[in-house]
Design an enzyme around this catalytic site. Structure first.
Site, PDB file in Angstrom:
ATOM      1  CB  SER A 120      15.970   6.361  68.552  1.00  0.00           C
ATOM      2  OG  SER A 120      17.045   6.298  69.456  1.00  0.00           O
ATOM      3  CG  ASN A 121      16.859   2.193  71.923  1.00  0.00           C
ATOM      4  OD1 ASN A 121      17.276   2.666  72.958  1.00  0.00           O
ATOM      5  ND2 ASN A 121      17.675   1.735  70.961  1.00  0.00           N
TER       6      ASN A 121
END
Ligand code: CTP
Length: 214
Positions: A19-20
């Site tokens: 993810s980020n």
């Protein structure tokens, strides 16, 4: 009005994902401002810890492919799309059904094979017709040039260029560009204020209005 916000999660196995750092704040502020302004708003949100703004219809998604499906469902009925989500560019080639176990003897390196996700904006905005599309770009070098290339590639009307400091932060510095170049900039302003100004792109064409530059 359709708004996307937050990161996507690309699962490796049932408990791990890529993810980020996106908090979703910018997209949620745009949705809040648009609903307060009387627009009918659908907010497609990746996994974030944010309250749904009053009057906003929220569609929760996890992965980039989920977000694409939600966009394909909701974009046809929209007049405008603010694509603020930080979409994962890659996903694991395979999602394991059970937890990925390290080797008993330990010490080995692991390799994760990734495949590219589709470009969601490019896919849905290709035949956008009269609908207005506002893209976002996070660049760490060569910002205006890269953002303009993205605007053209993704068939957007405007692109909002951010630096990495905007991630997971209450304030951001942005430059809005159209195909002819920069339209306006806001330095270190609260995202709620920038959101209101971004909304005016639709009515005024340039985003200029009562909000003054500091
Ligand atoms: N975007 C998208 N689908 C993707 C990646 C990005 O729709 N798979 C959208 C984002 O929501 C944003 C715009 O495209 O509105 C630009 O996103 P960004 O991550 O800056 O661009 P990329 O095309 O992923 O390019 P790169 O990561 O190589 O800079």
């Amino acid at each position: 009005m359709l708004v996307t916000a937050g990161p996507t999660r690309e699962h490796i196995d049932p408990v791990r994902y890529l993810s980020n750092e996106s908090s979703g704040r910018m997209g949620f502020e745009i949705a809040r401002a648009a609903a307060a302004d009387g627009h009918r708003v659908t907010l497609i949100a990746g996994p974030v810890h944010m309250e749904t703004p009053p009057g906003v219809e929220r569609v929760d998604v996890v992965s980039a492919l989920d977000m694409l499906a939600a966009l394909e469902e909701h974009f046809p009925a929209a007049d405008a799309l603010y694509m603020a989500a930080a979409v994962g560019d890659f996903r694991p080639a395979e999602r394991l059904e059970c937890k990925w176990k390290k080797k008993e003897e330990g010490g080995g390196a692991a390799v994760l094979e990734l495949v590219e996700n589709p470009d969601l904006l490019r896919t849905v905005a290709r035949d956008k017709g009269a609908r207005k599309v506002i893209a976002f770009a996070l660049e760490t070098a060569d910002g205006p040039k890269r953002a303009t290339a993205k605007l053209i590639r993704k068939n957007a009307d405007w692109i909002v260029l951010n630096g990495a400091s905007a991630l997971n932060a209450p304030d951001s510095s942005v430059t809005v560009l159209d195909a002819d170049g920069p339209v306006w900039s806001a330095e270190g302003r609260p995202k709620a204020e920038t959101a209101e100004r971004l909304l005016r792109l639709l009515s005024l064409g340039s985003g200029e209005g009562p909000v003054e530059d500091p």
